[in-house]
Design a protein around this motif. Structure first.
Motif: not given
Length: 400
Positions: A25-26, A42-46, A319-320, A345-351
């Motif tokens: 990541v770093v 990076m999805v946020t860079e699309t 993803l991080v 992004y998750f296998k077991d998402p909250v909400g």
């Protein structure tokens, strides 16, 4: 990507800060910022997120907790030798790796640690606040990328380390992301504190390989009205994750998320299990194999097999970075509670939210659009010394 003079810097506090994922990541953030590599993955860079007003990669400042003492530059050398990082990249961003390493504080609990749970939470929270204060950060996001821990043994057992860190994030007034299958904010004590805190949080267990495919294939079978009779899988992996998941209890926690994707997308849990085998020689690389038995028209029996071979750290790192940026922006705009839209992004998402990858992506894009015009009305980091404590106590009987 140049640093913005008008936007404040944002902290990314990594739990497991000297592990393979954190090091990637770093390294990756610094390499992309310097123009050495494109932001692949990076999805946020699309284009869908161009106007979401996310913090720039150049505005991210890294720190974290870890129980290991191997410096990030040395860890990056090892990952380069293993083919995880491109040759020369770690050397080119050595200064950024060293700067992040100076911000890593001792984690815990370690063998022989006599501190109480409350003392550990307080110490961890103080480290995060000090990081925010010294770098004059507008806010910081705590992201758990540590190795998977065994499942909790019950309500009377000690709080798992992941939950201690989650509670420390809340104490430091920081949003929290659990990229691991570990309990973290799912523990009842932390869940109650999260609800009271009004902070946004997301998790759990990043969807990087085998389960990513399942989130695509499960809806395909359901939408084509094909009956899945059995779905079995095997994972071969090495590195820290391989060693951690050799513990049956830790493997069970990992597999629960994989099974949830099938249950949610197929409407039932087919026969079959997922096996996880530790193969140290593979290092950070893994092979995931799935064998799917299904019925077609007139009961014709058919088989689909998939093989996924990839590098977990390289799959997880973008993803991080996405999650840190999205969660920071959600905090800035005053969001609170589980960030359902990050289930992509998750296998077991909250909400609450869909389970198929396509629907999850559409929800993520809608979330990005909702951030475009939202005012930055969320809370900034509290000044050092303001703990925000209410005097509430958890199940341990001590103030958390």
């Amino acid at each position: 990507m140049s640093a913005s003079l008008s936007r404040p810097r944002v902290g990314v506090w990594l739990i497991g800060a000297r592990g393979s994922v954190a090091t990637t990541v770093v390294t990756g953030c610094a390499a992309i910022t310097a123009g050495l590599h494109p932001p692949t993955g990076m999805v946020t860079e699309t284009p869908a997120f161009t106007d979401s007003r996310l913090p720039a990669l150049s505005d991210l400042v890294f720190g974290g907790h870890d129980t290991l003492d191997c410096p990030l530059p040395k860890r990056a050398e090892t990952l380069t030798a293993g083919g995880v990082l491109p040759p020369g990249t770690a050397t080119a961003v050595a200064a950024e790796l060293a700067a992040a390493d100076r911000e890593i504080r001792p984690g815990g609990p370690t063998p022989g640690d006599t501190r109480s749970e409350t003392e550990l939470i307080t110490a961890f929270a103080d480290d995060i606040r000090d990081f925010v204060h010294r770098h004059a950060l507008e806010r910081a996001v705590v992201v758990n990328v540590a190795s998977t821990e065994p499942a909790s043994q019950g309500p009377d057992s000690p709080l798992p380390a992941s939950t201690l860190y989650a509670l420390a994030a809340l104490r430091a007034d920081c949003p929290y992301v659990n990229f691991t299958p570990s309990e973290g904010m799912h523990h009842p004590v932390a869940a109650r504190e999260a609800e009271r805190s009004g902070l946004p949080y997301a998790g759990r267990d990043g969807k990087t390989g085998q389960t990513l495919l399942r989130a695509v294939l499960g809806p395909m079978f359901a939408q084509r009205a094909l009956t899945v009779r059995a779905w079995s899988g095997t994972n071969l992996l090495g590195g820290g994750d391989g060693a951690a998941l050799a513990d049956p209890s830790a493997a069970a926690a990992k597999n629960a998320g994989k099974e949830r994707v099938l249950a949610d997308t197929l409407g039932t849990v087919p026969e079959g299990e997922v096996h996880i085998d530790d193969v140290p020689a593979l290092g950070d690389w893994k092979t995931a194999w799935d064998h799917i038995a299904f019925d077609g028209f007139l009961g014709t029996r058919m088989i689909l097999q998939t093989i996924w071979q990839g590098c977990d750290s390289a799959l997880a790192a973008p993803l991080v970075l996405d999650l840190a940026r999205l969660t920071a922006r959600a905090h800035e705009t005053g969001r609170s509670g589980p960030l359902d839209a990050l289930g992509f992004y998750f296998k077991d998402p909250v909400g609450e939210g869909p389970s198929g990858l396509s629907e999850q992506y559409e929800e993520l894009v809608r979330f990005g659009r909702s951030l475009e015009q939202a005012d930055g009305g969320g809370r900034a980091a509290r000044p050092v010394g303001d703990t925000g404590e209410t005097g509430d106590t958890g199940e341990t009987g001590e103030a958390l």
